[in-house]
Design a protein around this motif. Structure first.
Motif, PDB file in Angstrom:
ATOM      1  N   MET A   1       0.445  -1.056   0.073  1.00 36.00           N
ATOM      2  CA  MET A   1       0.217   0.161   0.174  1.00 36.00           C
ATOM      3  C   MET A   1       1.134   1.859   0.189  1.00 36.00           C
ATOM      4  O   MET A   1       2.396   1.305   0.846  1.00 36.00           O
ATOM      5  N   ASP A   2       0.600   2.187  -1.383  1.00 29.80           N
ATOM      6  CA  ASP A   2       0.881   3.772  -1.204  1.00 29.80           C
ATOM      7  C   ASP A   2       1.345   4.284   1.277  1.00 29.80           C
ATOM      8  O   ASP A   2      -0.411   3.972   1.012  1.00 29.80           O
ATOM      9  N   SER A   3       1.908   5.098   1.286  1.00 25.48           N
ATOM     10  CA  SER A   3       1.667   5.684   2.001  1.00 25.48           C
ATOM     11  C   SER A   3       2.168   6.965   1.990  1.00 25.48           C
ATOM     12  O   SER A   3       3.748   7.453   1.348  1.00 25.48           O
ATOM     13  N   ILE A   4       1.769   7.984   2.677  1.00 20.16           N
ATOM     14  CA  ILE A   4       2.574   9.325   2.510  1.00 20.16           C
ATOM     15  C   ILE A   4       2.810   9.809   4.861  1.00 20.16           C
ATOM     16  O   ILE A   4       1.942   9.585   5.253  1.00 20.16           O
ATOM     17  N   LEU A   5       3.817  10.308   4.187  1.00 16.10           N
ATOM     18  CA  LEU A   5       4.609  10.421   6.093  1.00 16.10           C
ATOM     19  C   LEU A   5       4.035  11.974   6.151  1.00 16.10           C
ATOM     20  O   LEU A   5       4.404  12.880   5.255  1.00 16.10           O
ATOM     21  N   TYR A   6       3.286  12.127   6.835  1.00 17.21           N
ATOM     22  CA  TYR A   6       3.098  13.765   7.670  1.00 17.21           C
ATOM     23  C   TYR A   6       3.529  13.876   9.033  1.00 17.21           C
ATOM     24  O   TYR A   6       3.571  13.291   9.773  1.00 17.21           O
ATOM     25  N   LEU A   7       4.445  15.013   9.143  1.00 18.07           N
ATOM     26  CA  LEU A   7       4.752  15.558  10.231  1.00 18.07           C
ATOM     27  C   LEU A   7       4.400  16.887  10.621  1.00 18.07           C
ATOM     28  O   LEU A   7       4.514  17.881  10.081  1.00 18.07           O
ATOM     29  N   HIS A   8       4.096  16.721  11.894  1.00 16.38           N
ATOM     30  CA  HIS A   8       4.231  17.698  12.714  1.00 16.38           C
ATOM     31  C   HIS A   8       4.655  19.268  12.820  1.00 16.38           C
ATOM     32  O   HIS A   8       6.006  18.557  12.691  1.00 16.38           O
ATOM     33  N   GLY A   9       4.572  19.864  13.408  1.00 15.88           N
ATOM     34  CA  GLY A   9       4.647  20.701  14.484  1.00 15.88           C
ATOM     35  C   GLY A   9       5.521  20.836  15.152  1.00 15.88           C
ATOM     36  O   GLY A   9       5.543  19.817  16.119  1.00 15.88           O
ATOM     37  N   PHE A  10       6.700  21.988  15.817  1.00 18.15           N
ATOM     38  CA  PHE A  10       7.600  21.112  16.568  1.00 18.15           C
ATOM     39  C   PHE A  10       5.767  22.303  18.107  1.00 18.15           C
ATOM     40  O   PHE A  10       5.048  22.420  18.136  1.00 18.15           O
ATOM     41  N   ILE A  33      -4.371   5.159   0.385  1.00 23.03           N
ATOM     42  CA  ILE A  33      -3.544   5.574   0.652  1.00 23.03           C
ATOM     43  C   ILE A  33      -2.655   5.561   2.173  1.00 23.03           C
ATOM     44  O   ILE A  33      -4.631   6.254   2.520  1.00 23.03           O
ATOM     45  N   SER A  34      -2.351   5.084   3.084  1.00 20.39           N
ATOM     46  CA  SER A  34      -2.103   5.351   4.186  1.00 20.39           C
ATOM     47  C   SER A  34      -1.620   6.383   4.499  1.00 20.39           C
ATOM     48  O   SER A  34      -0.435   6.680   3.944  1.00 20.39           O
ATOM     49  N   VAL A  35      -2.015   7.035   5.703  1.00 17.29           N
ATOM     50  CA  VAL A  35      -1.729   7.940   6.179  1.00 17.29           C
ATOM     51  C   VAL A  35       0.265   7.501   7.659  1.00 17.29           C
ATOM     52  O   VAL A  35      -0.591   7.024   8.859  1.00 17.29           O
ATOM     53  N   ILE A  36       1.869   7.036   7.435  1.00 16.23           N
ATOM     54  CA  ILE A  36       1.711   7.610   8.603  1.00 16.23           C
ATOM     55  C   ILE A  36       2.085   8.927   9.464  1.00 16.23           C
ATOM     56  O   ILE A  36       2.682   9.549   8.775  1.00 16.23           O
ATOM     57  N   ALA A  37       2.005   9.218  10.445  1.00 18.75           N
ATOM     58  CA  ALA A  37       2.063  10.101  11.358  1.00 18.75           C
ATOM     59  C   ALA A  37       2.391  10.144  12.420  1.00 18.75           C
ATOM     60  O   ALA A  37       1.475   9.934  13.592  1.00 18.75           O
ATOM     61  N   PRO A  38       3.811   9.983  12.593  1.00 19.72           N
ATOM     62  CA  PRO A  38       4.668   9.316  14.408  1.00 19.72           C
ATOM     63  C   PRO A  38       4.384  11.121  15.160  1.00 19.72           C
ATOM     64  O   PRO A  38       3.974  11.683  14.997  1.00 19.72           O
ATOM     65  N   GLN A  39       4.667  10.617  16.162  1.00 20.56           N
ATOM     66  CA  GLN A  39       4.483  11.516  17.255  1.00 20.56           C
ATOM     67  C   GLN A  39       6.462  12.023  17.539  1.00 20.56           C
ATOM     68  O   GLN A  39       6.847  11.372  17.286  1.00 20.56           O
ATOM     69  N   LEU A  40       6.601  12.873  16.577  1.00 17.75           N
ATOM     70  CA  LEU A  40       7.837  13.374  16.974  1.00 17.75           C
ATOM     71  C   LEU A  40       8.350  13.647  17.785  1.00 17.75           C
ATOM     72  O   LEU A  40       7.778  14.328  18.479  1.00 17.75           O
TER      73      LEU A  40
END
Length: 153
Positions: A1-10, A33-40
């Protein structure tokens, strides 16, 4: 499955209004499409290592990266390192300057993690500074008036 990485702000999270709206729109309009959104991680060197590891781990399915504010800074770094298409939303351009006033003890407002930002952390951000993008055709800048931190004026 295709994925998009989402990166949040500070001092944000993958549960911010912006991140949740992004995930919702992808689910509604592109359910394949899946969204990968880790807690940075709060500390810059840890966040840099974290996004690099995610990009490497999902390299065969990652079709792009979206980043807001500090996440935009990291998305630009990943674009240049991995030649990923990127959408950057009011990206932090020089966070090592922007965060100078944050040096000292911090408490992440969402995770309650207590940490200290110092000169060495600004140096880590400076180390991955990307004054240009690798391929301008693969980067889409979204810049908005009135951003509380990164007003384009």
């Amino acid at each position: 499955m295709d994925s998009i990485l989402y990166l949040h702000g500070f001092h944000s999270s993958p549960y911010s209004a912006k991140a949740l709206e992004f995930k919702k729109q992808i689910e509604l309009n592109h359910p394949q499409i899946s969204v990968i959104a880790p807690q940075l991680a709060a500390l810059p060197q840890d966040a840099i290592r974290q996004v690099t590891e995610v990009a490497q781990q999902f390299s065969d399915q990652l079709i792009g990266v979206v980043g807001s504010s500090m996440g935009g800074y990291l998305a630009t770094y990943l674009h240049n390192e991995f030649h990923l298409p990127a959408v950057v939303i009011n990206p932090a351009v020089k966070p090592f300057e922007l965060l100078e006033s944050y040096k000292g003890v911090q408490v992440h407002p969402l995770t309650n993690e207590r940490y200290t930002l110092g000169d060495e952390h600004m140096a880590h951000l400076r180390d991955v500074y990307q004054p240009t993008v690798r391929d301008g055709k693969l980067v889409w800048l979204l810049q908005q008036e009135g951003d509380e931190v990164l007003d384009y004026d």
